[in-house]
Write a protein that holds these residues in place. Structure first.
Motif, PDB file in Angstrom:
ATOM      1  N   VAL A  71       1.144  -0.956   0.549  1.00 15.97           N
ATOM      2  CA  VAL A  71      -0.067   0.034  -0.103  1.00 15.97           C
ATOM      3  C   VAL A  71       1.051   1.355  -0.021  1.00 15.97           C
ATOM      4  O   VAL A  71       1.749   0.920   0.832  1.00 15.97           O
ATOM      5  CB  VAL A  71      -0.561   0.128   1.588  1.00 15.97           C
ATOM      6  N   THR A  72       0.625   1.778  -0.495  1.00 21.80           N
ATOM      7  CA  THR A  72       1.518   3.397  -1.053  1.00 21.80           C
ATOM      8  C   THR A  72       0.679   4.408  -0.876  1.00 21.80           C
ATOM      9  O   THR A  72      -0.231   4.874  -1.607  1.00 21.80           O
ATOM     10  CB  THR A  72       2.304   3.179  -2.462  1.00 21.80           C
ATOM     11  N   VAL A  73       0.910   5.643  -0.683  1.00 24.01           N
ATOM     12  CA  VAL A  73       0.371   6.071   0.282  1.00 24.01           C
ATOM     13  C   VAL A  73       1.197   7.751  -0.049  1.00 24.01           C
ATOM     14  O   VAL A  73       2.605   7.550   0.505  1.00 24.01           O
ATOM     15  CB  VAL A  73       0.104   6.513   1.803  1.00 24.01           C
ATOM     16  N   VAL A  74       1.149   8.423  -1.038  1.00 22.84           N
ATOM     17  CA  VAL A  74       1.860   9.418  -1.599  1.00 22.84           C
ATOM     18  C   VAL A  74       1.320  11.308  -1.179  1.00 22.84           C
ATOM     19  O   VAL A  74       0.480  11.203  -1.027  1.00 22.84           O
ATOM     20  CB  VAL A  74       1.719   9.968  -3.537  1.00 22.84           C
ATOM     21  N   TRP A  98      -2.727   0.171  -4.122  1.00 23.30           N
ATOM     22  CA  TRP A  98      -3.327  -0.976  -3.191  1.00 23.30           C
ATOM     23  C   TRP A  98      -2.904  -2.126  -3.963  1.00 23.30           C
ATOM     24  O   TRP A  98      -3.963  -2.645  -4.793  1.00 23.30           O
ATOM     25  CB  TRP A  98      -4.561  -0.478  -2.329  1.00 23.30           C
ATOM     26  N   MET A  99      -1.654  -2.650  -4.107  1.00 25.62           N
ATOM     27  CA  MET A  99      -1.114  -3.585  -5.142  1.00 25.62           C
ATOM     28  C   MET A  99      -1.472  -5.282  -3.923  1.00 25.62           C
ATOM     29  O   MET A  99      -1.204  -5.643  -3.492  1.00 25.62           O
ATOM     30  CB  MET A  99       0.142  -3.714  -5.142  1.00 25.62           C
ATOM     31  N   THR A 100      -1.730  -5.968  -4.684  1.00 22.55           N
ATOM     32  CA  THR A 100      -2.440  -7.587  -4.003  1.00 22.55           C
ATOM     33  C   THR A 100      -1.308  -8.163  -4.927  1.00 22.55           C
ATOM     34  O   THR A 100      -1.304  -8.677  -5.878  1.00 22.55           O
ATOM     35  CB  THR A 100      -4.009  -8.053  -4.339  1.00 22.55           C
ATOM     36  N   ALA A 101      -0.575  -8.853  -4.321  1.00 25.23           N
ATOM     37  CA  ALA A 101       0.799  -9.343  -5.115  1.00 25.23           C
ATOM     38  C   ALA A 101       0.245 -10.368  -5.103  1.00 25.23           C
ATOM     39  O   ALA A 101       0.462 -11.408  -6.324  1.00 25.23           O
ATOM     40  CB  ALA A 101       2.134  -9.466  -4.090  1.00 25.23           C
ATOM     41  N   GLY A 102      -0.442 -10.756  -4.443  1.00 27.29           N
ATOM     42  CA  GLY A 102      -0.811 -12.250  -4.554  1.00 27.29           C
ATOM     43  C   GLY A 102      -0.084 -13.935  -4.561  1.00 27.29           C
ATOM     44  O   GLY A 102       0.995 -13.663  -4.610  1.00 27.29           O
ATOM     45  N   ALA A 103      -1.146 -14.430  -5.965  1.00 24.71           N
ATOM     46  CA  ALA A 103      -0.216 -15.017  -6.234  1.00 24.71           C
ATOM     47  C   ALA A 103       1.618 -15.473  -7.145  1.00 24.71           C
ATOM     48  O   ALA A 103       2.173 -15.711  -6.877  1.00 24.71           O
ATOM     49  CB  ALA A 103      -0.518 -16.250  -7.270  1.00 24.71           C
TER      50      ALA A 103
END
Length: 292
Positions: A71-74, A98-103
């Motif tokens: 999660v990146t907040v600028v 908000w990035m889901t790396a998942g698999a």
């Protein structure tokens, strides 16, 4: 519940490091209280740092992730992102990624091209957020949350705004979709603001001071780039801003499952870590065109 507010476990100073060739970072997590802040795993605070004008944007080269979310907040400047799941995007002040790396995937983060050309100030926070075992291998996902889409709640005295990025606070729900119960708040206070944050007593809670000075429960000070870790004995956190201040409130239900971590992989067992490394090394997390 006590009337004095949540017990303060610890106030933590961050360690300084440089990430890639473009991020001057202070990091108070991971650390000895990592279990007390589950599902949050890491806080990296970049800047504020001066970016000199260049035609070759700096940042981090492609690297893998599996089993958690970033999660990146600028706050200042502009950041560009791409990954091997086909997502690309650019973030500016007040935006959230908000990035889901998942698999598993590879991703790359660099100073956005036009921002790099003109130079300026860069400041952002990146969190790592764990997900439950059942969601570790979910398909990768990318939520580009524009700042104007994030609702805000005013503090009672009118001297503060609480942006609700994820979860629900005071009846206002944030836009981020999460795999477990999380409340993530971006709090902006003017000097002299006195307010009480109310969060579920069984949530883990931390407050990271992005900038400024605050007093907690009337007698405990915290300042820029410090992380405050709380207990579970109250819903209330009483705070006073002794200067203008920006805080990130990290709250959520703990994920009470085994935790196995190795670099950019967050799984439940060492066997799963071995598999993640093998999948990455065999190209199973994808490649960018120039790497093929």
């Amino acid at each position: 519940m006590t009337s004095t507010g949540r017990r303060i476990f610890q106030v933590i100073d961050g360690n300084k490091k440089f990430v890639g060739d473009g991020f001057d970072v202070t990091s108070p997590m991971p650390g000895p209280r990592i279990r007390q802040l589950s599902p949050y795993l890491l806080i990296d605070h970049t800047g504020p740092m001066a970016v000199a004008p260049t035609d070759a944007p700096l940042g981090t080269p492609p690297h893998p992730h599996r089993g958690f979310e970033t999660v990146t907040v600028v706050y200042e400047g502009y950041l560009a992102h791409r990954d091997t799941a086909g997502h690309t995007g650019a973030l500016g002040p007040s935006d959230v990624q908000w990035m889901t790396a998942g698999a598993g995937l590879l991703h790359e983060e660099r100073h956005e091209k036009e921002f790099a050309k003109r130079g300026g100030t860069l400041e952002l926070l990146q969190l790592w957020v764990n997900v439950p075992k059942k969601d570790k291998l979910a398909p990768p996902r990318y939520q580009n949350i524009v700042g104007t889409s994030i609702p805000a709640v005013a503090t009672p005295d009118g001297l503060g705004q609480i942006r609700v990025i994820a979860g629900t606070y005071e009846g206002t729900t944030g836009p981020a979709e999460t795999f477990s119960p999380i409340t993530l708040l971006d709090v902006h206070l003017q000097q002299g603001n006195q307010t009480t944050l109310r969060l579920p007593a069984d949530y883990n809670v931390g407050i990271y001071v992005v900038k400024g000075d605050i007093i907690l429960h009337g007698d405990r000070a915290a300042t820029t780039k410090q992380l405050v870790v709380f207990g579970w004995d109250s819903t209330d956190i009483h705070l006073t801003a002794t200067t203008d201040a920006v805080l990130l409130v990290l709250a959520g239900a703990p994920i009470e499952e085994p935790l196995a971590t190795y670099g950019p992989f967050v799984m439940n067992t060492n066997q799963e870590l071995v598999q993640a490394i093998a999948d990455f090394e065999s190209g199973g997390m994808g490649t960018f065109p120039e790497d093929e």
